[in-house]
Design an enzyme around this catalytic site. Structure first.
Site, PDB file in Angstrom:
ATOM      1  NE  ARG A  24      47.379  44.130  42.135  1.00  0.00           N
ATOM      2  CZ  ARG A  24      46.201  44.795  41.482  1.00  0.00           C
ATOM      3  NH1 ARG A  24      46.715  45.806  40.638  1.00  0.00           N
ATOM      4  NH2 ARG A  24      45.332  44.113  41.494  1.00  0.00           N
TER       5      ARG A  24
ATOM      6  CG  PHE B  38      46.092  41.444  47.757  1.00  0.00           C
ATOM      7  CD1 PHE B  38      46.392  40.594  48.894  1.00  0.00           C
ATOM      8  CD2 PHE B  38      46.232  42.906  48.215  1.00  0.00           C
ATOM      9  CE1 PHE B  38      47.047  41.274  50.156  1.00  0.00           C
ATOM     10  CE2 PHE B  38      46.378  43.321  49.123  1.00  0.00           C
ATOM     11  CZ  PHE B  38      46.933  42.410  50.242  1.00  0.00           C
ATOM     12  CG  ASP B  39      43.630  45.494  44.558  1.00  0.00           C
ATOM     13  OD1 ASP B  39      43.214  44.196  43.868  1.00  0.00           O
ATOM     14  OD2 ASP B  39      43.640  46.304  43.819  1.00  0.00           O
ATOM     15  CB  THR B  40      38.911  42.393  44.289  1.00  0.00           C
ATOM     16  OG1 THR B  40      39.212  43.211  43.153  1.00  0.00           O
ATOM     17  CG2 THR B  40      37.401  42.169  44.331  1.00  0.00           C
TER      18      THR B  40
ATOM     19  CE1 TYR C  37      47.883  48.341  43.277  1.00  0.00           C
ATOM     20  CE2 TYR C  37      46.408  48.701  45.245  1.00  0.00           C
ATOM     21  CZ  TYR C  37      46.703  48.354  43.754  1.00  0.00           C
ATOM     22  OH  TYR C  37      45.678  47.875  43.295  1.00  0.00           O
TER      23      TYR C  37
END
Length: 301
Positions: free
Chosen positions: A117, A227-229, A135
């Site tokens: 992702r 990734f987003d953390t 996203y």
């Protein structure tokens, strides 16, 4: 099969007449310019680009993209783009995505030759010139009614990043006890070990100003679920403004996320960030005690 990492797009106009739309701020509306590239077909500049990362989602993709496209078309008075980022699907996901791109204005397909992702978001966001990058998960577990609150302030220049939160006051969440406990435990770990202040790192409903996100991408190491953390953690370290939007969220019973494997990778990511932070602090301390000794920093503070 086409060449790896390729785009397919629909180039029809992105705006239609609407009643009661969310308006685009004047400064953003007047700055829109078309673009050309050897890898991207010419398309109208998007104020907001929403990336949907997918891997083997042939059954959910069509309904979700059509639902999102209708919502954007009817609710927003600015040009938008939807990018379906296909992470090396082995089913008919890519064919479905290309059909959607042929039929719907503003829909593009980015095919990637490996999973992840974070890898998909990095690839799509790096090449984007939209004013706001966002996203969401393909299952649309987050009600789209929160989308205006997510991107609106960013378009108006208020804040740097925005996240949907299932734990903020006013959120309404429908999910089983097991996933509720896992989610809350994960966020408690982030608070305890990394000192974060945002309430929900994992909700698949995030956005940010392009300049803010692209400035962070080079520092994010993870290409998977963490990734987003990591992106949010780095944003907080750099004192960027992150605002939270309480959401209505319903768990997808067909979710194929491996909770155990994801939790294991998340814990590794948390420990990596904690160790890097400790190394920076120790480096500063050594530099303060021995001012003549140069200190090698692992990353910017």
């Amino acid at each position: 099969m086409d060449d790896m990492n390729t785009f397919t797009s629909h180039t029809d106009p992105l705006i239609a007449d609407r009643s009661n739309p969310v308006s685009l701020p004047a400064a953003t509306a007047t700055s829109a310019q078309p673009r050309t590239s050897s890898t991207l077909p010419m398309r109208r500049h998007a104020a907001v680009e929403i990336v949907i990362p997918v891997h083997n989602e042939q059954h959910a993709l069509q309904r979700s993209v059509r639902t999102l496209h209708s919502h954007l078309r009817d609710s927003f008075a600015f040009p938008f783009a939807i990018t379906i980022a296909d992470n090396a699907s082995t089913d008919a996901t890519l064919d479905v995505a290309r059909t959607l791109a042929d039929e719907l204005a503003g829909v593009e397909v980015l095919y990637l030759d490996r999973k992840g992702r974070g890898y998909a978001l990095r690839a799509a966001w790096t090449r984007s010139d939209a004013d706001v990058l966002a996203y969401m998960d393909v299952d649309l577990s987050t009600d789209l009614s929160a989308l205006g609150d997510l991107v609106g302030p960013l378009l108006q220049g208020r804040g740097d990043l925005a996240i949907g939160s299932r734990l903020a006051a006013g959120a309404q969440v429908t999910r089983g006890l097991k996933r509720e406990l896992i989610s809350r435990s994960y966020n408690l770990l982030l608070h305890a070990l990394l000192g974060v202040t945002f309430s929900d790192a994992q909700c698949g409903f995030k956005a940010g100003r392009r300049e803010a996100i692209q400035a962070l991408l080079g520092e994010v190491e993870d290409d998977g679920w963490f990734f987003d953390t990591e992106l949010l953690y780095l944003a907080q370290q750099r004192k960027l403004a992150i605002h939270e939007v309480p959401v209505h969220w319903v768990d997808d019973p067909d979710s194929r996320v491996d909770i155990v494997a994801t939790a294991r990778e998340d814990l590794r990511g948390i420990m990596r960030l904690r160790d890097a932070r400790s190394a920076r602090r120790n480096g500063r301390l050594r530099g303060a005690l021995n001012p003549g000794v140069p200190v090698r920093r692992l990353s910017p503070p």
